[in-house]
Write a protein that holds these residues in place. Structure first.
Motif, mmCIF file in Angstrom:
data_model
loop_
_atom_site.group_PDB
_atom_site.id
_atom_site.type_symbol
_atom_site.label_atom_id
_atom_site.label_comp_id
_atom_site.label_asym_id
_atom_site.label_seq_id
_atom_site.Cartn_x
_atom_site.Cartn_y
_atom_site.Cartn_z
ATOM 1 N N GLU A 1 -7.132 19.434 -9.205
ATOM 2 C CA GLU A 1 -6.380 20.268 -9.949
ATOM 3 C C GLU A 1 -5.694 19.514 -11.034
ATOM 4 O O GLU A 1 -5.107 20.154 -12.035
ATOM 5 N N ARG A 2 -5.467 18.240 -10.749
ATOM 6 C CA ARG A 2 -4.955 17.048 -11.772
ATOM 7 C C ARG A 2 -5.873 16.793 -12.603
ATOM 8 O O ARG A 2 -5.541 15.659 -13.320
ATOM 9 N N GLY A 3 -7.157 17.136 -12.547
ATOM 10 C CA GLY A 3 -8.177 16.669 -13.592
ATOM 11 C C GLY A 3 -8.845 15.669 -13.132
ATOM 12 O O GLY A 3 -9.517 14.511 -14.124
ATOM 13 N N ARG A 4 -8.679 14.857 -11.766
ATOM 14 C CA ARG A 4 -9.322 13.635 -11.390
ATOM 15 C C ARG A 4 -10.708 14.086 -10.940
ATOM 16 O O ARG A 4 -10.818 14.976 -9.878
ATOM 17 N N ARG A 5 -11.785 13.135 -11.164
ATOM 18 C CA ARG A 5 -12.937 13.419 -10.543
ATOM 19 C C ARG A 5 -13.036 12.585 -9.185
ATOM 20 O O ARG A 5 -12.471 11.355 -9.266
ATOM 21 N N VAL A 6 -13.736 13.301 -8.091
ATOM 22 C CA VAL A 6 -13.949 12.625 -6.973
ATOM 23 C C VAL A 6 -15.421 12.392 -6.610
ATOM 24 O O VAL A 6 -15.868 13.445 -6.752
ATOM 25 N N PRO A 7 -15.870 11.067 -6.656
ATOM 26 C CA PRO A 7 -15.009 9.886 -6.498
ATOM 27 C C PRO A 7 -14.988 8.873 -7.614
ATOM 28 O O PRO A 7 -14.320 7.838 -7.492
ATOM 29 N N GLU A 8 -15.392 9.840 -8.935
ATOM 30 C CA GLU A 8 -15.361 8.523 -9.938
ATOM 31 C C GLU A 8 -13.886 8.102 -10.451
ATOM 32 O O GLU A 8 -13.700 6.823 -10.767
ATOM 33 N N ASP A 9 -12.931 8.823 -10.320
ATOM 34 C CA ASP A 9 -11.651 8.566 -10.627
ATOM 35 C C ASP A 9 -10.880 8.078 -9.495
ATOM 36 O O ASP A 9 -10.092 7.024 -9.492
ATOM 37 N N THR A 10 -10.956 8.981 -8.618
ATOM 38 C CA THR A 10 -10.326 8.496 -7.387
ATOM 39 C C THR A 10 -11.102 8.643 -6.080
ATOM 40 O O THR A 10 -11.619 9.958 -5.951
ATOM 41 N N VAL B 1 0.699 -1.366 -0.043
ATOM 42 C CA VAL B 1 0.191 0.142 0.241
ATOM 43 C C VAL B 1 0.815 1.162 0.060
ATOM 44 O O VAL B 1 1.419 1.598 0.941
ATOM 45 N N PRO B 2 0.944 2.174 -1.307
ATOM 46 C CA PRO B 2 1.610 3.125 -1.136
ATOM 47 C C PRO B 2 1.378 4.163 0.050
ATOM 48 O O PRO B 2 0.177 4.292 0.280
ATOM 49 N N LEU B 3 2.492 4.821 0.596
ATOM 50 C CA LEU B 3 2.178 5.851 1.756
ATOM 51 C C LEU B 3 2.928 7.079 1.664
ATOM 52 O O LEU B 3 3.910 7.092 0.955
ATOM 53 N N ALA B 4 2.212 8.198 1.918
ATOM 54 C CA ALA B 4 2.844 9.538 1.993
ATOM 55 C C ALA B 4 2.438 9.930 3.389
ATOM 56 O O ALA B 4 1.349 9.985 3.840
ATOM 57 N N LEU C 1 1.933 11.233 -3.985
ATOM 58 C CA LEU C 1 1.303 9.822 -4.287
ATOM 59 C C LEU C 1 0.901 9.674 -5.643
ATOM 60 O O LEU C 1 1.322 8.603 -6.480
ATOM 61 N N LEU C 2 0.445 10.806 -6.385
ATOM 62 C CA LEU C 2 0.209 11.021 -7.853
ATOM 63 C C LEU C 2 1.311 10.864 -8.520
ATOM 64 O O LEU C 2 1.277 10.131 -9.679
ATOM 65 N N ASP C 3 2.564 11.504 -8.207
ATOM 66 C CA ASP C 3 3.674 11.345 -8.911
ATOM 67 C C ASP C 3 4.187 10.039 -9.047
ATOM 68 O O ASP C 3 4.686 9.711 -10.110
ATOM 69 N N ARG C 4 4.132 9.379 -7.808
ATOM 70 C CA ARG C 4 4.780 8.141 -7.913
ATOM 71 C C ARG C 4 3.776 6.992 -8.322
ATOM 72 O O ARG C 4 4.152 6.098 -9.021
ATOM 73 N N HIS C 5 2.273 7.180 -8.321
ATOM 74 C CA HIS C 5 1.440 6.304 -8.436
ATOM 75 C C HIS C 5 0.256 6.947 -9.184
ATOM 76 O O HIS C 5 -0.699 7.208 -8.343
ATOM 77 N N PRO C 6 0.304 7.199 -10.431
ATOM 78 C CA PRO C 6 -0.639 8.158 -11.117
ATOM 79 C C PRO C 6 -1.911 7.354 -11.272
ATOM 80 O O PRO C 6 -2.989 7.948 -11.558
ATOM 81 N N ASP C 7 -2.063 5.908 -10.998
ATOM 82 C CA ASP C 7 -3.210 5.196 -11.399
ATOM 83 C C ASP C 7 -3.899 5.021 -10.083
ATOM 84 O O ASP C 7 -4.900 4.398 -9.938
#
Length: 346
Positions: free
Chosen positions: A275-284, A229-232, A248-254
């Motif tokens: 700001e990175r164009g991700r929809r919450v919660p649809e994408d993340t 589990v990636p951790l920051a 986290l997004l820089d290291r694990h963009p998916d």
């Protein structure tokens, strides 16, 4: 001509009881029949009687004040101490603690005194304040695992109750939350949504609550086959949540699901995702922790694990009151259960 202030005799006549009975009720002495206590209380309200606190303290030998101590900042520089104090007054967590404490103390005519114990000198000031009887006991909110204040209070045999289990065992009462169970609720909810590339933003890893939340999240995911589990690491602040989510997004963009160890960091995560164009919660999807006012102010509103801070603070004050009055002599622990509150972020 100025009106004479009501006296104990006035209250006694109004209530139809003796002056001694009124004195026992007003001074919080507990061997009074509840019905008589209520009669006296109503007579106090009707007459407008206000006890003389100095005289009352002579009778009860109590200050009717408790120290609400925020301890363990670590940085003893002037700038560091000022920054720590500023954070206390702006962090919703501390405001909720104060609300719970005041809600218990006010009806009992007791008052909190806020003290900071971020240096050896400040800790000694707290101990001296209590030894001199200027406060009847201490309610301690510690922010560091290596905070020496709990042990100092225990060694001095001063009445004190802690918010959260201390990192090193000491014979003091405390209230806490089942943090691992809360993190388990967050993990199970994200998995049930279909999230498979999960990450977490922890609190400071030298804080026991942060360690417990991280362990609970990782353990639950491991039981579902997630070996890594990636951790920051964050600092329970909005800015640290922003920095952690960016990392986290820089290291694990998916990444498609995030558990943040408090609501402020979750709010920062949502900001970065937008700001990175991700929809919450649809994408993340994002789950926070605390169910503070931040959870409702965030856009989208946060799904979060509720920590009943006000109830925990009230219980902390109640335990201290029992220790002060001798109703409780040994240390005890009260552990509250978390609850998942589902909103729009996950």
């Amino acid at each position: 001509m100025r009106r004479r202030a009501p006296t104990l005799e006035d209250v006694a006549r109004e209530a139809g009881v003796s002056r001694a009975t009124v004195s026992r009720v007003v001074n919080g002495i507990r061997n009074v029949d509840p019905e008589i206590r209520e009669v006296v209380r109503r007579a106090v309200e009707r007459t407008g009687y206000a006890p003389n606190r100095a005289a009352r303290s002579l009778v009860t030998r109590r200050a009717e004040t408790v120290a609400l101590v925020v301890s363990g900042a670590g940085d003893t520089s002037d700038a560091g101490q000022n920054a720590f104090a500023a954070r206390v007054f702006t962090d919703p967590f501390f405001g909720r603690v104060v609300g719970g404490v005041v809600g218990f103390l006010r009806p009992r005519s007791m008052h909190p005194v806020l003290m900071f114990a971020e240096s050896p000198e400040a800790r000694e000031e707290v101990l001296t304040y209590l030894r001199q009887g200027r406060a009847d006991g201490a309610l301690v909110v510690s922010t560091r695992a290596d905070d020496p204040l709990p042990a100092l209070l225990a060694d001095a045999r001063l009445p004190a109750v802690l918010f959260a289990r201390p990192a090193r065992p000491v014979p003091l009462s405390y209230v806490d939350l089942a943090h691992r169970d809360g993190a388990r609720l967050a993990a199970e909810h994200l998995l049930a949504r279909g999230c498979r590339r999960l990450a977490t933003i922890s609190g400071p890893l030298d804080v026991p609550a942060s360690q417990e939340r991280l362990a609970g999240f990782r353990d639950t995911l491991a039981r579902h086959g997630h070996a890594y589990v990636p951790l920051a690491e964050g600092g329970f602040t909005l800015d640290s949540g922003i920095a952690a989510m960016s990392d986290l997004l820089d290291r694990h963009p998916d990444t498609d699901g995030v558990f943040a160890a408090n609501d402020l960091m979750a709010q920062g995560a949502c900001q970065v995702l937008r700001e990175r164009g991700r929809r919450v919660p649809e994408d993340t999807a994002v789950v926070g922790f605390d169910d503070s006012g931040v959870a409702l102010a965030c856009r989208p509103r946060l799904t979060t694990v509720r920590q009943p801070v006000e109830e925990m603070a009230t219980e902390m004050a109640r335990l201290l009151d029992e220790h002060i009055h001798g109703a409780r002599t040994g240390a005890t622990a009260v552990v509250f259960e978390p609850e998942l509150v589902v909103r729009e972020s996950a």
